[in-house]
Scaffold this active site. Structure first.
Site, PDB file in Angstrom:
ATOM      1  N   ASN A   1       6.665  -6.610  -9.423  1.00 10.44           N
ATOM      2  CA  ASN A   1       7.497  -5.408  -9.341  1.00 10.44           C
ATOM      3  C   ASN A   1       8.936  -5.893  -9.219  1.00 10.44           C
ATOM      4  OD1 ASN A   1       8.864  -3.070  -8.739  1.00 10.44           O
ATOM      5  ND2 ASN A   1       7.555  -2.462  -7.043  1.00 10.44           N
TER       6      ASN A   1
ATOM      7  N   ARG B   1       4.957  -3.612 -13.051  1.00 10.22           N
ATOM      8  CA  ARG B   1       5.316  -2.216 -12.803  1.00 10.22           C
ATOM      9  C   ARG B   1       6.550  -1.893 -13.645  1.00 10.22           C
ATOM     10  NH1 ARG B   1       9.038   0.410  -8.421  1.00 10.22           N
ATOM     11  NH2 ARG B   1       8.457   2.589  -8.607  1.00 10.22           N
TER      12      ARG B   1
ATOM     13  N   HIS C   1       5.866   7.796  -9.363  1.00 15.79           N
ATOM     14  CA  HIS C   1       4.807   7.435  -8.395  1.00 15.79           C
ATOM     15  C   HIS C   1       3.420   7.626  -8.999  1.00 15.79           C
ATOM     16  CE1 HIS C   1       7.751   8.550  -4.898  1.00 15.79           C
ATOM     17  NE2 HIS C   1       7.901   7.295  -5.249  1.00 15.79           N
TER      18      HIS C   1
ATOM     19  N   ARG D   1      17.373  11.059  -0.812  1.00 14.63           N
ATOM     20  CA  ARG D   1      17.549  11.942  -1.964  1.00 14.63           C
ATOM     21  C   ARG D   1      17.390  13.400  -1.544  1.00 14.63           C
ATOM     22  NH1 ARG D   1      13.123   8.657  -5.147  1.00 14.63           N
ATOM     23  NH2 ARG D   1      14.206   6.662  -5.420  1.00 14.63           N
TER      24      ARG D   1
ATOM     25  N   GLU E   1      -0.632   0.544  -4.772  1.00 16.60           N
ATOM     26  CA  GLU E   1      -0.144   0.556  -6.146  1.00 16.60           C
ATOM     27  C   GLU E   1      -0.375  -0.779  -6.836  1.00 16.60           C
ATOM     28  OE1 GLU E   1       3.657   3.122  -6.574  1.00 16.60           O
ATOM     29  OE2 GLU E   1       3.596   2.548  -4.451  1.00 16.60           O
TER      30      GLU E   1
END
Length: 408
Positions: free
Chosen positions: A12, A98, A187, A248, A391
């Site tokens: 990643n 990823r 996601h 955010r 993940e």
């Protein structure tokens, strides 16, 4: 892929970091994991944990200048070699990457060749903060092991099953199509993994279930999953839309942007910085760590209490909206750092939804565990579950399955 090649290295790559895990797909065991941070700075840091043991078992740290991603991956290779599980091992079947944005072009894991890499580059305008770093990691890994299959697993792929009425924004179609403006969602790797694991927990096939999955970390997203397929999700063109997050804003009137330009004299970059990095829980109370926010709430802090209430209000709205989208819900599933560990968040999000069949058992909800579990009463009409996400395992699983299929 040779019959003895059962390992997958998951990478990643961020703009200044590389996270990695090496997994053995025979039993899903984690052989090593780590991160290289602050790439390009004078004091880069590599933290490596072999054998998938506890956080401190066998952990090694290096602090030195790591100039670029090429040097970072070489440093990772050195650490793996020290454990006898090097990148040059014939047991390594593939490297799984990823990739944040796959647009509509990529709806499944994909073996990377020059054409695929060029297409990922074409998507940079809709993912300028993420795809360039992912591309750098891919190029570096391909140079390091040009003989090895490299697979891209896309954050957006799980959401490509959304129907057009959920994926389209209500703006001029020609303008939207010309600039790839639509709701992509993110996601997705986590939502795919968690929805499948939730089905296992409930003892039913994914095709039989309607789920609301809540991925609540510093970034947060919700999805409505019908029969194992995503039919709606809270993030949109970018990861800014939807739930209140750590930094955010989530959903906001688009005219706020114009107002800030006209009245506050703010430029595009300033507004981007405000909405992505200085909003959410941080903007509301100065903290984005839910543990600290809850401590402040319990101490009577008004700003933290308001931030928590706004966070929960938005979460409830999405639970209700996705209940309506699905028509029937079999389970609401919490995952990621906040979803897995913050019992007060789960309790508050479900509170008052008894008429929808949603109830949390206080004792079950208070239990801390790294295992998938139910936190609703035994005979609840709708299950409420906690399913830890993984993940990296999902990326490895998809990578290994694809490489085996390609070789077959």
């Amino acid at each position: 892929m040779t019959s003895q090649a059962t390992r997958v290295l998951v990478l990643n790559s961020g703009s200044s970091s590389v996270k990695y895990q090496l997994l053995d797909m025979r039993d899903g065991s984690r052989l090593a994991a780590g991160i290289v941070e602050r790439i390009g700075e004078s004091a880069s840091r590599l933290v490596h944990t072999p054998s998938g043991e506890g956080a401190d078992a066998g952990k090694r740290e290096r602090t030195e200048r790591i100039a670029d991603h090429d040097a970072a991956l070489k440093a990772v290779a050195e650490e793996l070699a020290r454990d006898g599980i090097g990148i040059d091992s014939p047991e390594l079947a593939a490297i799984g990457h990823r990739v944040v944005h796959g647009g509509l072009e990529f709806s499944a894991p994909t073996v990377i060749d020059d054409a695929v890499l060029a297409e990922i580059e074409r998507l940079v305008p809709v993912a300028p903060l993420h795809n360039p770093a992912n591309i750098t990691g891919i190029r570096t890994a391909r140079a390091l092991r040009p003989d090895l299959p490299q697979v891209a697993v896309f954050d957006t792929a799980f959401h490509t099953t959304m129907p057009e009425h959920a994926a389209r924004y209500a703006i001029d179609v020609e303008t939207a199509d010309a600039h790839r403006i639509r709701r992509y969602g993110f996601h997705g790797t986590s939502h795919a993994y968690v929805s499948r694991r939730a089905a296992e927990l409930l003892g039913r096939a994914p095709e039989e279930l309607n789920l609301i999955v809540l991925h609540l970390g510093n970034g947060a997203s919700a999805s409505a999953v019908a029969g194992g397929r995503c039919v709606d999700t809270s993030m949109g063109l970018t990861p800014l839309e939807g739930l209140v997050m750590g930094t955010r804003s989530g959903d906001i009137d688009p005219a706020v942007v114009f107002h800030l330009e006209r009245v506050a004299g703010m430029g595009t970059d300033e507004i981007d910085e405000l909405l992505n990095k200085k909003s959410g829980l941080t903007g509301l109370c100065g903290d984005n760590d839910m543990r600290e926010i809850r401590r402040r709430v319990d101490a009577g802090d008004a700003a933290a209490t308001l931030a928590f209430d706004i966070y929960i209000h938005r979460l409830k709205k999405y639970i209700g909206a996705y209940y309506a989208v699905l028509g029937r819900v079999d389970a609401v599933v919490f995952t990621a750092g906040v979803g897995e560990n913050a019992a007060p968040v789960r309790a508050a999000a479900i509170a008052g939804l008894g008429e929808l069949g949603l109830v949390v058992d206080a004792e079950l909800n208070a239990v801390r565990s790294g295992e998938p579990r139910l936190v609703s009463p035994e005979h609840a009409r709708v299950a409420v579950a906690v399913v830890p996400t993984d993940e990296e395992m999902e990326i490895a699983r998809q990578t290994f399955a694809l490489v085996g299929a390609v070789d077959a």
